[in-house]
Scaffold this motif. Structure first.
Motif, PDB file in Angstrom:
ATOM      1  N   LYS A  41     -75.146 -52.284 -59.910  1.00 51.12           N
ATOM      2  CA  LYS A  41     -75.671 -51.660 -58.693  1.00 51.12           C
ATOM      3  C   LYS A  41     -74.657 -50.679 -58.131  1.00 51.12           C
ATOM      4  N   GLU A  42     -73.394 -51.105 -58.070  1.00 49.32           N
ATOM      5  CA  GLU A  42     -72.333 -50.241 -57.542  1.00 49.32           C
ATOM      6  C   GLU A  42     -72.083 -49.048 -58.475  1.00 49.32           C
ATOM      7  N   ARG A  43     -72.098 -49.294 -59.779  1.00 43.55           N
ATOM      8  CA  ARG A  43     -71.863 -48.212 -60.745  1.00 43.55           C
ATOM      9  C   ARG A  43     -72.939 -47.132 -60.632  1.00 43.55           C
ATOM     10  N   ILE A  44     -74.197 -47.542 -60.652  1.00 43.52           N
ATOM     11  CA  ILE A  44     -75.296 -46.573 -60.606  1.00 43.52           C
ATOM     12  C   ILE A  44     -75.283 -45.801 -59.286  1.00 43.52           C
ATOM     13  N   ALA A  45     -75.028 -46.499 -58.181  1.00 44.20           N
ATOM     14  CA  ALA A  45     -75.012 -45.826 -56.878  1.00 44.20           C
ATOM     15  C   ALA A  45     -73.936 -44.752 -56.836  1.00 44.20           C
ATOM     16  N   ALA A  46     -72.746 -45.077 -57.323  1.00 43.77           N
ATOM     17  CA  ALA A  46     -71.651 -44.112 -57.293  1.00 43.77           C
ATOM     18  C   ALA A  46     -71.949 -42.915 -58.188  1.00 43.77           C
ATOM     19  N   LEU A  47     -72.445 -43.163 -59.394  1.00 41.49           N
ATOM     20  CA  LEU A  47     -72.654 -42.068 -60.336  1.00 41.49           C
ATOM     21  C   LEU A  47     -73.818 -41.166 -59.940  1.00 41.49           C
ATOM     22  N   ASN A  66     -58.453 -41.292 -52.342  1.00 45.68           N
ATOM     23  CA  ASN A  66     -57.591 -42.460 -52.527  1.00 45.68           C
ATOM     24  C   ASN A  66     -58.447 -43.709 -52.353  1.00 45.68           C
ATOM     25  N   THR A  67     -58.375 -44.609 -53.326  1.00 42.29           N
ATOM     26  CA  THR A  67     -59.224 -45.803 -53.292  1.00 42.29           C
ATOM     27  C   THR A  67     -58.648 -46.925 -52.445  1.00 42.29           C
ATOM     28  N   LEU A  68     -57.394 -46.798 -52.007  1.00 47.49           N
ATOM     29  CA  LEU A  68     -56.745 -47.874 -51.254  1.00 47.49           C
ATOM     30  C   LEU A  68     -56.838 -47.697 -49.748  1.00 47.49           C
ATOM     31  N   GLY A  69     -57.266 -46.527 -49.297  1.00 47.85           N
ATOM     32  CA  GLY A  69     -57.386 -46.291 -47.861  1.00 47.85           C
ATOM     33  C   GLY A  69     -57.556 -44.823 -47.566  1.00 47.85           C
ATOM     34  N   ASP A  70     -58.253 -44.513 -46.483  1.00 47.60           N
ATOM     35  CA  ASP A  70     -58.484 -43.117 -46.124  1.00 47.60           C
ATOM     36  C   ASP A  70     -57.212 -42.419 -45.665  1.00 47.60           C
ATOM     37  N   THR A  71     -56.292 -43.190 -45.090  1.00 48.81           N
ATOM     38  CA  THR A  71     -54.977 -42.678 -44.718  1.00 48.81           C
ATOM     39  C   THR A  71     -53.950 -43.682 -45.214  1.00 48.81           C
ATOM     40  N   THR A  72     -53.121 -43.287 -46.145  1.00 50.28           N
ATOM     41  CA  THR A  72     -52.162 -44.227 -46.723  1.00 50.28           C
ATOM     42  C   THR A  72     -50.766 -44.102 -46.130  1.00 50.28           C
ATOM     43  N   PRO A 112     -69.409 -44.832 -49.143  1.00 46.85           N
ATOM     44  CA  PRO A 112     -69.478 -46.261 -49.467  1.00 46.85           C
ATOM     45  C   PRO A 112     -69.699 -46.522 -50.953  1.00 46.85           C
ATOM     46  N   ALA A 113     -70.473 -45.671 -51.617  1.00 51.64           N
ATOM     47  CA  ALA A 113     -70.703 -45.868 -53.051  1.00 51.64           C
ATOM     48  C   ALA A 113     -69.405 -45.696 -53.833  1.00 51.64           C
ATOM     49  N   PHE A 114     -68.650 -44.677 -53.485  1.00 55.62           N
ATOM     50  CA  PHE A 114     -67.354 -44.411 -54.106  1.00 55.62           C
ATOM     51  C   PHE A 114     -66.427 -45.605 -53.917  1.00 55.62           C
ATOM     52  N   LYS A 115     -66.311 -46.074 -52.693  1.00 54.97           N
ATOM     53  CA  LYS A 115     -65.375 -47.154 -52.394  1.00 54.97           C
ATOM     54  C   LYS A 115     -65.771 -48.465 -53.062  1.00 54.97           C
ATOM     55  N   GLY A 130     -59.277 -42.180 -57.046  1.00 51.25           N
ATOM     56  CA  GLY A 130     -60.571 -42.255 -57.701  1.00 51.25           C
ATOM     57  C   GLY A 130     -61.100 -40.847 -57.925  1.00 51.25           C
ATOM     58  N   ARG A 131     -61.792 -40.658 -59.040  1.00 50.89           N
ATOM     59  CA  ARG A 131     -62.313 -39.335 -59.376  1.00 50.89           C
ATOM     60  C   ARG A 131     -63.747 -39.471 -59.878  1.00 50.89           C
ATOM     61  N   LEU A 132     -64.682 -39.141 -59.014  1.00 53.54           N
ATOM     62  CA  LEU A 132     -66.086 -39.089 -59.420  1.00 53.54           C
ATOM     63  C   LEU A 132     -66.321 -37.769 -60.140  1.00 53.54           C
TER      64      LEU A 132
END
Length: 357
Positions: free
Chosen positions: A46-52, A102-108, A137-140, A186-188
């Motif tokens: 579900k998460e994979r399809i939503a992101a792609l 960045n997958t760990l936070g919007d501001t690191t 949200p799909a990306f994260k 992360g790189r979509l």
């Protein structure tokens, strides 16, 4: 060109404490493909399809809207990027568009010095909240699953190297290093329908290269027609790798319910050449009017991490050598010149691959 079945391991076996020494050696040793398939993961389709699907939606927005989410200050390393990267003989890569975050936070970090000095690593995330709010949200959701798999494989690397070196490698060394790093990108990816000319090249979608960072976690691609309907993966395209034993080109297929972990050059170096990265590309299809969507997660070290060879290293010439390096790909030895910290290596690599430099 042949298709090869890569080494695969079970997530359930990992949780049960199975020894994967032989698997790690086969996948990342001198004759390995530099990647491993992780199967039996808890369902994440579900998460994979939503992101792609969201990256296809974004790529189909108008250029005016997409330009709102480019970030030139980070050399297009955050937000939308298209045609900013060089992948073959200095030619800008227009075959694909990327959305970075960045997958760990919007501001690191709140350290403005770090943001100004290393904008490709420390800039804040840019999200298309006004024009495509579902992308964030799909990306994260999907990338957080990939990060967990990255930590898992790093734990296996530590166990493997500790056994290989009779205890010279410190327990948990690379896992601790990776968890300290905040530059997890992360790189979509949306691969546009390839023009006929692109099909003449074996690397028509994404040119030959090696990942430079720590580790990369990939999803199985999603192939769509121009109406957005899912179609079977074409047989003549996808991820291809230069086999380090003989230089032959082999195709690697990622099952839809699995993730793939690839090794980066900096990990090869820091492991003293005991774990190897390999050259790879994404080959275009002769089938017209299709797109390819995927999500890659790149896990990196801190910029100030020292690029020092371990005491158990192989000879330097072996550490920096990439067998059968494709023409036009910058060699590792050249990018290691003058490098003391990971930030130096990152900068050298960025300059070698990106058109803005």
């Amino acid at each position: 060109m042949s298709e090869i079945k890569p080494v695969s391991i079970s997530y359930l076996d990992f949780k049960a404490g199975k020894d994967f020494t032989e698997d790690v050696s086969a996948a990342f040793g001198a004759n390995g493909l530099g990647l491993i398939v992780i199967r039996d993961l808890p369902d994440f389709q579900k998460e994979r399809i939503a992101a792609l699907r969201t990256i296809r939606k974004f790529a189909n927005l108008s250029e005016e809207i997409k330009d709102k989410y480019t970030h030139s200050e980070s050399n297009y390393s955050f937000g939308w990027s298209h045609g900013k990267e060089k992948m073959r003989n200095g030619v800008p890569d227009t075959a694909k568009g990327s959305y970075y975050a960045n997958t760990l936070g919007d501001t690191t970090t709140d350290d403005q010095y770090l943001k100004d000095t290393f904008p490709e690593m420390y800039s804040d995330n840019v999200w298309p909240s006004e024009d495509l709010p579902e992308l964030e949200p799909a990306f994260k959701n999907m990338s957080h699953i990939q990060v967990g798999v990255g930590y898992m494989i790093c734990e296996l690397f530590d166990k493997y190297l500790r056994g290989l070196t009779n205890g010279l490698h410190s327990a948990g060394h690379f896992l601790d290093m990776l968890k300290k790093g905040t530059a997890c990108k992360g790189r979509l990816l949306h691969y546009f329908p390839a023009p006929p000319a692109a099909n003449k090249s074996e690397d028509g979608l994404c040119g030959w290269h090696l990942d430079h960072g720590g580790i990369t976690i990939l999803t199985c691609p999603l192939y769509l027609d121009l109406e957005g309907n899912e179609i079977p993966a074409p047989s003549d395209c996808g991820l291809h790798i230069k086999h380090p034993s003989d230089g032959s080109i082999v195709k690697v297929t990622i099952p839809a319910d699995c993730l793939v972990v690839q090794l980066g050059e900096s990990f090869q170096y820091l492991s003293g050449g005991h774990l190897r990265a390999t050259a790879h590309c994404v080959k275009s299809s002769k089938t017209p009017d299709i797109t390819r969507e995927t999500l890659a997660c790149f896990m990196d070290w801190l910029p100030e991490e020292t690029m020092k060879l371990p005491e158990y290293t192989r000879p330097y010439a072996e550490v920096v050598h990439t067998p059968f390096l494709p023409e036009g790909v910058p060699d590792l030895e050249g990018r290691m010149k003058g490098v003391k910290h990971y930030r130096d290596f990152y900068s050298n690599t960025f300059k070698a691959y990106h058109s803005e430099n």
